[in-house]
Design an enzyme around this catalytic site. Structure first.
Site, mmCIF file in Angstrom:
data_model
loop_
_atom_site.group_PDB
_atom_site.id
_atom_site.type_symbol
_atom_site.label_atom_id
_atom_site.label_comp_id
_atom_site.label_asym_id
_atom_site.label_seq_id
_atom_site.Cartn_x
_atom_site.Cartn_y
_atom_site.Cartn_z
ATOM 1 N N CYS A 271 16.670 45.669 8.039
ATOM 2 C CA CYS A 271 17.228 45.169 6.968
ATOM 3 C C CYS A 271 17.937 43.828 7.138
ATOM 4 O O CYS A 271 17.847 42.854 6.244
ATOM 5 C CB CYS A 271 17.977 46.182 6.244
ATOM 6 S SG CYS A 271 17.256 47.653 6.354
ATOM 7 N N ASP B 214 10.228 46.531 1.172
ATOM 8 C CA ASP B 214 11.413 45.928 0.562
ATOM 9 C C ASP B 214 11.168 44.264 0.602
ATOM 10 O O ASP B 214 10.410 43.711 1.569
ATOM 11 C CB ASP B 214 12.759 46.139 1.309
ATOM 12 C CG ASP B 214 13.150 47.639 1.164
ATOM 13 O OD1 ASP B 214 12.403 48.331 0.462
ATOM 14 O OD2 ASP B 214 13.924 48.187 1.657
ATOM 15 N N CYS C 265 16.395 48.332 -0.026
ATOM 16 C CA CYS C 265 17.207 49.707 0.235
ATOM 17 C C CYS C 265 18.718 49.040 0.174
ATOM 18 O O CYS C 265 18.985 47.739 0.112
ATOM 19 C CB CYS C 265 17.019 50.079 1.494
ATOM 20 S SG CYS C 265 17.358 49.014 2.789
ATOM 21 N N CYS D 267 8.631 48.980 4.940
ATOM 22 C CA CYS D 267 9.391 49.940 3.990
ATOM 23 C C CYS D 267 8.912 49.097 2.607
ATOM 24 O O CYS D 267 9.442 49.727 1.667
ATOM 25 C CB CYS D 267 10.854 49.773 4.471
ATOM 26 S SG CYS D 267 11.283 48.021 4.318
#
Ligand code: FES
Length: 145
Positions: A104, A37, A60, A35
């Site tokens: 996450c 991140d 995010c 992603c």
């Protein structure tokens, strides 16, 4: 049911402990290649206690909420508590995350582990390498999209 819990939304909108600790005793940075991140955690440690903890997250909303909650869970706590922190505890404290957002919370666990390793390495302190080993986001039951 809403996709995100109120706690997630709260920590996303009002993240706790955002920032940099210039003279941090341990810094941990992780990124998720998939992603893109990135999360960075700073620890100030005194007498085996996490005196202060801050984070910078380029990512995010779930990553921001996870870092915020993770820093809240370890701030002011003994190192032993930080060593035990899991992404599961972060997720539970947030009132859950959707399956495709579990990674996450893994980033938050991982960044803290790296910051702890950095602290131990800098101070020549031995530690349980298995306990602080990097963890694959998919170990936590995340579904492939
Ligand atoms: Fe990758 Fe949230 S989507 S950390």
């Amino acid at each position: 049911m809403a996709l995100y819990s109120e706690k997630v939304m709260d920590h996303f909108r009002n993240p706790r402990n955002v920032g940099v600790i210039e003279d941090a005793d341990g810094v941990g940075e992780v990124g998720n290649a998939k992603c893109g991140d990135i999360m960075k955690i700073y620890l100030k440690i005194n007498d085996d206690v996490i005196e202060d903890c801050k984070f910078e997250t380029f990512g995010c909303g779930s990553a921001i909420a996870s870092s915020s909650m993770a820093t809240e869970l370890i701030k002011g706590q003994p190192l032993s508590k930080a060593l035990e922190l899991t992404n599961k505890a972060v997720t539970e404290s947030l009132g859950g995350l959707p399956a495709h957002k579990i990674h996450c919370s893994v980033l938050a666990e991982q960044a803290i582990k790296r910051a702890l390793r950095d602290y131990y390495d800098k101070n020549g302190i031995d530690y349980d390498h298995e306990l602080l080993a990097d963890k694959d986001a998919h170990e936590e039951g995340e579904e492939e999209e």
